[in-house]
Scaffold this motif. Structure first.
Motif, PDB file in Angstrom:
ATOM      1  N   ALA A   1      30.101  16.328  11.595  1.00 41.36           N
ATOM      2  CA  ALA A   1      30.816  17.229  12.493  1.00 41.36           C
ATOM      3  C   ALA A   1      32.163  16.641  12.909  1.00 41.36           C
ATOM      4  CB  ALA A   1      29.965  17.511  13.731  1.00 41.36           C
ATOM      5  N   ALA A   2      32.165  15.352  13.225  1.00 38.20           N
ATOM      6  CA  ALA A   2      33.405  14.698  13.638  1.00 38.20           C
ATOM      7  C   ALA A   2      34.434  14.710  12.515  1.00 38.20           C
ATOM      8  CB  ALA A   2      33.120  13.270  14.090  1.00 38.20           C
ATOM      9  N   LEU A   3      34.004  14.356  11.312  1.00 39.21           N
ATOM     10  CA  LEU A   3      34.925  14.330  10.173  1.00 39.21           C
ATOM     11  C   LEU A   3      35.479  15.729   9.890  1.00 39.21           C
ATOM     12  CD1 LEU A   3      36.227  12.705   7.882  1.00 39.21           C
ATOM     13  CD2 LEU A   3      34.195  13.203   6.492  1.00 39.21           C
ATOM     14  N   THR A   4      34.627  16.729   9.953  1.00 40.01           N
ATOM     15  CA  THR A   4      35.053  18.106   9.720  1.00 40.01           C
ATOM     16  C   THR A   4      36.127  18.524  10.705  1.00 40.01           C
ATOM     17  OG1 THR A   4      32.879  18.720   8.830  1.00 40.01           O
ATOM     18  CG2 THR A   4      34.266  20.505   9.648  1.00 40.01           C
ATOM     19  N   GLU A   5      35.895  18.267  11.984  1.00 41.48           N
ATOM     20  CA  GLU A   5      36.838  18.692  13.012  1.00 41.48           C
ATOM     21  C   GLU A   5      38.163  17.938  12.926  1.00 41.48           C
ATOM     22  OE1 GLU A   5      36.629  21.115  15.355  1.00 41.48           O
ATOM     23  OE2 GLU A   5      34.721  21.790  14.530  1.00 41.48           O
ATOM     24  N   VAL A   6      38.113  16.651  12.631  1.00 44.21           N
ATOM     25  CA  VAL A   6      39.346  15.868  12.526  1.00 44.21           C
ATOM     26  C   VAL A   6      40.178  16.345  11.333  1.00 44.21           C
ATOM     27  CG1 VAL A   6      40.285  13.578  12.006  1.00 44.21           C
ATOM     28  CG2 VAL A   6      38.456  13.811  13.690  1.00 44.21           C
TER      29      VAL A   6
END
Length: 237
Positions: free
Chosen positions: A133-138
């Motif tokens: 989720a973090a990688l996707t949003e960044v």
């Protein structure tokens, strides 16, 4: 003041249109809008308000965009906190209106339905991890800033920026709704989290941190790649 009012209205419309399509329409299979319809609703909300009030404020409607434009040298630092404040207020106001509408149907439980909130792990639509989720949003927020900076630069064809930005947001939602329900916008996440329950507020930190980090990364890259616009984007008048 006109710029701040424009940011409030634009963010209100973004959350009401995008999250409203998810909460009110996509929840009913007979509506037929599905993932594609929700993605288009977010993109169209930005496209329409960028044309309507963008000339007044720059059409940010998103704290990650405001911070990113500041890092890119397109927006004055003194305007960041006022813009972010009214964006959050606009998102909360839209979420409140949406909550009243959704509650008009007997038996509706906003928390149980998720209320279009963003999440990871057990609260990710597809069960994706915190790291995913973090990688996707960044990454997606960084790409969104690159589109914004490129579409509003001197090299870009004039008049097409709202279309490029709206379509980029549509594409972002098509990619990431299954992962996080798509934030790339901390104000959008905060507005609905207030009504979605304790889990949404507990995970909200990620949907502030990751989009803003992505906005900064995209802005730094865009500052190298693109010329500045003819005037600062959304500079307070």
């Amino acid at each position: 003041m006109k710029a701040l009012i424009a940011e409030f209205i634009g963010t209100f419309w973004l959350v009401l249109g995008g999250c409203g399509s998810a909460v009110l329409s996509a929840a009913f299979p007979e509506s037929g809008i599905g993932l594609l319809g929700v993605s288009l609703a977010f993109g169209l909300s930005v496209l329409t308000m960028a044309h309507a009030v963008g000339p007044l404020s720059g059409g940010h409607f998103n704290p990650a965009v405001t911070v990113g434009l500041c890092v890119a040298g397109r927006f004055p630092a003194r305007g960041v906190l006022p813009y972010v404040a009214v964006q959050v207020l606009g998102a909360v106001a839209a979420a409140a209106v949406l909550a009243v509408i959704a509650s008009g149907k007997p038996g509706v439980d906003l928390a149980a339905g998720g209320f279009a909130a963003n999440g990871y792990g057990a609260h990710s639509p597809g069960g994706y991890s915190l790291a995913a989720a973090a990688l996707t949003e960044v990454v997606l927020t960084a790409c969104f800033l690159l589109v914004i900076l490129g579409a509003t630069s001197r090299q870009a064809a004039p008049g097409f920026a709202p279309l490029a930005i709206g379509l980029a947001l549509t594409l972002i939602h098509l990619i990431s709704i299954p992962v996080t329900n798509t934030s790339v916008n901390p104000a959008r996440s905060a507005g609905v989290a207030l009504f979605a329950g304790d889990w949404a507020l507990g995970q909200l930190w990620l949907f502030w941190l990751a989009p803003i980090a992505g906005g900064v990364i995209g802005a730094a890259a865009g500052r190298v790649l693109f010329d500045a616009p003819l005037a600062p984007a959304g500079a307070p008048r």
